[in-house]
Design a protein around this motif. Structure first.
Motif, PDB file in Angstrom:
ATOM      1  N   ASP A   1       5.214  -6.713 -37.433  1.00  0.00           N
ATOM      2  CA  ASP A   1       4.411  -6.611 -36.197  1.00  0.00           C
ATOM      3  C   ASP A   1       2.938  -6.911 -36.486  1.00  0.00           C
ATOM      4  N   GLU A   2       2.435  -6.344 -37.582  1.00  0.00           N
ATOM      5  CA  GLU A   2       1.013  -6.571 -37.919  1.00  0.00           C
ATOM      6  C   GLU A   2       0.778  -8.041 -38.272  1.00  0.00           C
ATOM      7  N   LEU A   3       1.752  -8.607 -38.970  1.00  0.00           N
ATOM      8  CA  LEU A   3       1.642 -10.015 -39.353  1.00  0.00           C
ATOM      9  C   LEU A   3       1.569 -10.918 -38.106  1.00  0.00           C
ATOM     10  N   HIS A   4       2.444 -10.620 -37.139  1.00  0.00           N
ATOM     11  CA  HIS A   4       2.440 -11.440 -35.923  1.00  0.00           C
ATOM     12  C   HIS A   4       1.186 -11.209 -35.102  1.00  0.00           C
ATOM     13  N   GLY A   5       0.700  -9.958 -35.113  1.00  0.00           N
ATOM     14  CA  GLY A   5      -0.550  -9.636 -34.410  1.00  0.00           C
ATOM     15  C   GLY A   5      -1.691 -10.472 -34.971  1.00  0.00           C
ATOM     16  N   LEU A   6      -1.740 -10.593 -36.276  1.00  0.00           N
ATOM     17  CA  LEU A   6      -2.816 -11.360 -36.918  1.00  0.00           C
ATOM     18  C   LEU A   6      -2.706 -12.844 -36.548  1.00  0.00           C
ATOM     19  N   LEU A   7      -1.481 -13.389 -36.617  1.00  0.00           N
ATOM     20  CA  LEU A   7      -1.321 -14.818 -36.314  1.00  0.00           C
ATOM     21  C   LEU A   7      -1.664 -15.111 -34.847  1.00  0.00           C
ATOM     22  N   ASP A   8      -1.333 -14.160 -33.999  1.00  0.00           N
ATOM     23  CA  ASP A   8      -1.671 -14.279 -32.585  1.00  0.00           C
ATOM     24  C   ASP A   8      -3.202 -14.356 -32.426  1.00  0.00           C
ATOM     25  N   GLN A   9      -3.890 -13.438 -33.104  1.00  0.00           N
ATOM     26  CA  GLN A   9      -5.371 -13.422 -33.060  1.00  0.00           C
ATOM     27  C   GLN A   9      -5.964 -14.728 -33.571  1.00  0.00           C
ATOM     28  N   LEU A  10      -5.273 -15.319 -34.571  1.00  0.00           N
ATOM     29  CA  LEU A  10      -5.789 -16.558 -35.169  1.00  0.00           C
ATOM     30  C   LEU A  10      -5.451 -17.791 -34.313  1.00  0.00           C
ATOM     31  N   GLY A  11      -4.756 -17.562 -33.206  1.00  0.00           N
ATOM     32  CA  GLY A  11      -4.492 -18.668 -32.271  1.00  0.00           C
ATOM     33  C   GLY A  11      -3.176 -19.388 -32.505  1.00  0.00           C
ATOM     34  N   TRP A  12      -2.250 -18.775 -33.253  1.00  0.00           N
ATOM     35  CA  TRP A  12      -0.959 -19.412 -33.509  1.00  0.00           C
ATOM     36  C   TRP A  12       0.088 -18.960 -32.499  1.00  0.00           C
ATOM     37  N   GLN A  13       0.981 -19.884 -32.139  1.00  0.00           N
ATOM     38  CA  GLN A  13       2.075 -19.548 -31.211  1.00  0.00           C
ATOM     39  C   GLN A  13       3.394 -19.595 -31.954  1.00  0.00           C
ATOM     40  N   GLN A  14       4.230 -18.583 -31.691  1.00  0.00           N
ATOM     41  CA  GLN A  14       5.514 -18.536 -32.394  1.00  0.00           C
ATOM     42  C   GLN A  14       6.493 -19.535 -31.775  1.00  0.00           C
ATOM     43  N   LEU A  15       7.071 -20.406 -32.626  1.00  0.00           N
ATOM     44  CA  LEU A  15       8.061 -21.368 -32.124  1.00  0.00           C
ATOM     45  C   LEU A  15       9.479 -20.839 -32.297  1.00  0.00           C
ATOM     46  N   SER A  16       9.737 -20.193 -33.444  1.00  0.00           N
ATOM     47  CA  SER A  16      11.101 -19.689 -33.663  1.00  0.00           C
ATOM     48  C   SER A  16      11.131 -18.575 -34.705  1.00  0.00           C
ATOM     49  N   ILE A  17      12.166 -17.746 -34.558  1.00  0.00           N
ATOM     50  CA  ILE A  17      12.484 -16.740 -35.581  1.00  0.00           C
ATOM     51  C   ILE A  17      13.961 -16.918 -35.882  1.00  0.00           C
ATOM     52  N   GLU A  18      14.263 -17.163 -37.161  1.00  0.00           N
ATOM     53  CA  GLU A  18      15.664 -17.275 -37.571  1.00  0.00           C
ATOM     54  C   GLU A  18      15.823 -16.436 -38.818  1.00  0.00           C
ATOM     55  N   GLY A  19      17.001 -16.419 -39.415  1.00  0.00           N
ATOM     56  CA  GLY A  19      17.078 -15.672 -40.654  1.00  0.00           C
ATOM     57  C   GLY A  19      18.474 -15.334 -41.107  1.00  0.00           C
ATOM     58  N   THR A  20      18.517 -14.457 -42.098  1.00  0.00           N
ATOM     59  CA  THR A  20      19.767 -13.971 -42.671  1.00  0.00           C
ATOM     60  C   THR A  20      19.746 -12.456 -42.481  1.00  0.00           C
ATOM     61  N   LEU A  21      20.707 -11.784 -43.076  1.00  0.00           N
ATOM     62  CA  LEU A  21      20.757 -10.325 -42.941  1.00  0.00           C
ATOM     63  C   LEU A  21      19.470  -9.674 -43.453  1.00  0.00           C
ATOM     64  N   SER A  22      18.928 -10.194 -44.532  1.00  0.00           N
ATOM     65  CA  SER A  22      17.767  -9.522 -45.132  1.00  0.00           C
ATOM     66  C   SER A  22      16.459 -10.320 -45.099  1.00  0.00           C
ATOM     67  N   TRP A  23      16.502 -11.553 -44.607  1.00  0.00           N
ATOM     68  CA  TRP A  23      15.281 -12.361 -44.554  1.00  0.00           C
ATOM     69  C   TRP A  23      15.045 -12.903 -43.150  1.00  0.00           C
ATOM     70  N   GLU A  24      13.766 -13.072 -42.803  1.00  0.00           N
ATOM     71  CA  GLU A  24      13.431 -13.725 -41.540  1.00  0.00           C
ATOM     72  C   GLU A  24      12.566 -14.939 -41.828  1.00  0.00           C
ATOM     73  N   VAL A  25      12.798 -16.002 -41.060  1.00  0.00           N
ATOM     74  CA  VAL A  25      11.999 -17.224 -41.210  1.00  0.00           C
ATOM     75  C   VAL A  25      11.252 -17.438 -39.897  1.00  0.00           C
ATOM     76  N   TYR A  26       9.952 -17.550 -39.978  1.00  0.00           N
ATOM     77  CA  TYR A  26       9.111 -17.710 -38.793  1.00  0.00           C
ATOM     78  C   TYR A  26       8.455 -19.079 -38.801  1.00  0.00           C
ATOM     79  N   THR A  27       8.444 -19.699 -37.641  1.00  0.00           N
ATOM     80  CA  THR A  27       7.752 -20.970 -37.497  1.00  0.00           C
ATOM     81  C   THR A  27       6.696 -20.824 -36.412  1.00  0.00           C
ATOM     82  N   TYR A  28       5.466 -21.151 -36.767  1.00  0.00           N
ATOM     83  CA  TYR A  28       4.346 -21.077 -35.828  1.00  0.00           C
ATOM     84  C   TYR A  28       3.736 -22.455 -35.646  1.00  0.00           C
ATOM     85  N   THR A  29       3.172 -22.666 -34.463  1.00  0.00           N
ATOM     86  CA  THR A  29       2.465 -23.925 -34.209  1.00  0.00           C
ATOM     87  C   THR A  29       1.114 -23.620 -33.549  1.00  0.00           C
ATOM     88  N   LYS A  30       0.213 -24.575 -33.608  1.00  0.00           N
ATOM     89  CA  LYS A  30      -1.133 -24.373 -33.003  1.00  0.00           C
ATOM     90  C   LYS A  30      -1.075 -24.655 -31.526  1.00  0.00           C
TER      91      LYS A  30
END
Ligand SMILES: C[S@@+](CC[C@H](N)C(=O)[O-])C[C@H]1O[C@@H](n2cnc3c(N)ncnc32)[C@H](O)[C@@H]1O
Length: 213
Positions: free
Chosen positions: A184-213
């Motif tokens: 949550d804190e990580l996404h809050g920071l990226l939001d503040q920096l002006g990034w938009q989340q494109l996707s969240i995917e992952g496995t049982l124990s990992w998440e992969v995030y893609t952000y765009t400007k």
């Protein structure tokens, strides 16, 4: 742990033996799961002839794969010289030594020597770093189009596994530690920096995030 201790410990954990093992696994089985998801996500953006800045790039799987269809230059940053050596060996073998720059050291200290790039990636790297906030600020600032990373899921069962692994490291006298930072804190920071989340995917124990400007 301060960041110098982190780097010494990282150089030790990600040594030549592990680098050779990772290369063997990649050559036999292809990219690991998080790397595969990141590759799929980057390819969905249909970029061509762009530059990749791969932070904590390990043996270089992301750039080895993306040279097939997406990038024409790569900058490979890693705190482990053994991993950089293996990445470079593969690039030389494939005749693209001149298209890759290698930078050795702690990415946060190196921020002024890293070029801005269309794609910036951190595959299983944020979890190696105690000061995630600084790491994300410095690296996201280098991306022009895509910022893609994988982190351990911020869930109780993942935290238990990582605490057990850290306890074993403490017993063995190994100074390296892994971290589950707050997503949550990580996404809050990226939001503040002006990034938009494109996707969240992952496995049982990992998440992969893609952000765009
Ligand atoms: C778990 S490995 C992941 C390697 C590769 N990205 C992969 O997914 O196969 C973490 C990598 O990040 C590097 N690393 C950790 N902290 C770093 C830092 N502060 N600066 C640069 N590289 C770092 C390590 O040396 C190691 O190669």
């Amino acid at each position: 742990m301060n960041c110098c201790e982190h780097c010494d410990a990282t150089e030790e954990v990600f040594g030549p033996e592990k680098a050779r093992r990772d290369l063997k696994r990649y050559l036999n089985k292809g990219p690991d799961k998080t790397t595969e998801i990141m590759l799929r996500s980057i390819r969905r953006a249909r970029l061509n002839e762009v530059q990749l800045l791969d932070i904590g790039g390990g043996i270089g799987v992301l750039h080895h794969e993306l040279f097939k269809d997406t990038i024409n230059r790569a900058v490979h940053v890693d705190a482990s010289s053994a991993f950089i050596d293996i990445a470079q060996e593969q690039d030389l073998e494939h005749g693209r030594g001149a298209q890759v720059d290698y930078i050795h050291g702690d990415v946060v200290d190196l921020s002024s020597s890293m070029p801005a790039s269309q794609i910036v990636t951190l595959d299983r790297v944020i979890c190696c770093y105690p000061d995630w906030e600084n790491l994300v600020k410095v690296t996201a600032n280098k991306a022009n189009m895509l910022y893609v990373f994988s982190i351990p899921r911020d869930r109780w069962f993942v935290k238990i596994v990582i605490s057990i692994e850290n306890a074993f490291r403490r017993i063995k006298g190994d100074a390296f530690r892994a971290f589950v930072h707050s997503s949550d804190e990580l996404h809050g920071l990226l939001d503040q920096l002006g990034w938009q989340q494109l996707s969240i995917e992952g496995t049982l124990s990992w998440e992969v995030y893609t952000y765009t400007k």
